[in-house]
Structure formats: C-alpha cells, structure tokens
Design a protein around this motif. Structure first.
Motif, PDB file in Angstrom:
ATOM      1  N   CYS A 202       0.826  -1.210   0.000  1.00 10.18           N
ATOM      2  CA  CYS A 202       0.000   0.000   0.000  1.00 10.18           C
ATOM      3  C   CYS A 202       0.859   1.259   0.000  1.00 10.18           C
ATOM      4  CB  CYS A 202      -0.941  -0.010   1.198  1.00 10.18           C
ATOM      5  SG  CYS A 202      -2.145   1.327   1.147  1.00 10.18           S
ATOM      6  N   LEU A 203       1.859   1.293   0.848  1.00  9.33           N
ATOM      7  CA  LEU A 203       2.724   2.468   0.925  1.00  9.33           C
ATOM      8  C   LEU A 203       3.550   2.647  -0.344  1.00  9.33           C
ATOM      9  CD1 LEU A 203       3.882   2.284   4.652  1.00  9.33           C
ATOM     10  CD2 LEU A 203       2.305   3.938   3.618  1.00  9.33           C
ATOM     11  N   ALA A 204       3.993   1.546  -0.936  1.00  9.56           N
ATOM     12  CA  ALA A 204       4.764   1.635  -2.182  1.00  9.56           C
ATOM     13  C   ALA A 204       3.893   2.174  -3.320  1.00  9.56           C
ATOM     14  CB  ALA A 204       5.348   0.267  -2.543  1.00  9.56           C
ATOM     15  N   ALA A 205       2.700   1.617  -3.461  1.00  5.21           N
ATOM     16  CA  ALA A 205       1.802   2.077  -4.532  1.00  5.21           C
ATOM     17  C   ALA A 205       1.355   3.515  -4.285  1.00  5.21           C
ATOM     18  CB  ALA A 205       0.591   1.152  -4.632  1.00  5.21           C
ATOM     19  N   GLY A 206       0.980   3.804  -3.047  1.00  5.41           N
ATOM     20  CA  GLY A 206       0.541   5.158  -2.717  1.00  5.41           C
ATOM     21  C   GLY A 206       1.650   6.175  -2.883  1.00  5.41           C
TER      22      GLY A 206
END
Length: 148
Positions: free
Chosen positions: A97-101
């Motif tokens: 989630c943090l990588a995509a966001g």
C-alpha cells in the motif's frame, strides 16, 4: 500533509484476512465503488471520481490488492492461528500500500516529498495497525474455535 492518517488499511487488511482473497478484494472494490458513486465513505468523507485522480489515489487503487494479498496469505495459514505469520502478512500488505501510494503521490510532489509525506509518517502506524489486526484475528480465531 496530503495523506490523512486513518484506520482504512486496518479495515482493508482485516477484511482480506477474514474473507479470503477473492471476497476480500471484491468487498474492497465494492466499498471503493460506493466512494466513486459519491457516497462519503473515504477518509474525511471524500468521495467521487476526484478521489481517484488526486494525490491519494494510489493508496485507494492499492486497497483491493492489499486485501487480496492478505486474504491469499491467510488462506495459506498466515492467519489468527499463527500470529507471527499473520503479522508478516499485514506488514507485507502495508508495504504494498505504501509503495503504490507513494509512487502515485510522487507524480504530484516528486519522489523525495512522496517518501517524506506519504510513506515515512505512516511506517509506525503500519506496524501498530498490523499488530492490532493480528490481535483481532487471533481473538476471532480463538472465539471461533471456542464456539466450534
């Protein structure tokens, strides 16, 4: 800070872990569909298509994938009966989630700012939400076992 601190990932990952990868992802997509139709179901009451084009859209697009990942791992034993593996599953989904966001946010503010504003401030929260989701799964698993 362009990205709000919420319990959304806690809910998304728990739905995935409890419902499995298919139903978890579908449930999350349904929730996002409600937001797209204008229902105020996102952080701060955000809704509509603008939420899927703004700086936080990368996190939203990652949510179904995170639910699916957590569900897929839970179906393979990374669940409330194995707390360490459940925690690892939650952390992996948070990293996704943090990588995509962060990658999406970088298109608006640059990579350095995206990491500073959209990733780093959420690392401790990700650990805490992963731990809370793991404890919740463990309690649900023990309650289910007790009622069986």
């Amino acid at each position: 800070m362009p990205v709000p601190v919420t319990m959304q990932t806690f809910g998304v990952l728990l739905v995935g872990a409890l419902y499995g990868w298919r139903l978890g992802a579908l449930t999350t997509l349904t929730w996002l569909g409600q937001a797209a139709m204008g229902l105020p179901v996102l952080a701060g009451g955000a809704n509509g298509w603008v939420a899927f084009a703004g700086p936080t859209a990368g996190y939203l697009f990652a949510f179904p994938l995170c639910a699916a990942l957590t569900g897929w791992l839970a179906q393979r034993g990374w669940n409330g009966q194995r707390a360490a593996l459940a925690f690892a599953a939650m952390m992996l989904a948070h990293v996704l989630c943090l990588a995509a966001g962060g990658a999406w946010l970088a298109q608006f503010v640059g990579m350095e700012q995206a990491i500073a504003l959209g990733v780093a401030p959420f690392l401790v929260g990700s650990v805490l939400k992963s731990a809370l989701a793991t404890v919740t799964l463990k309690l649900i698993a023990s309650r289910h076992r007790d009622n069986a």
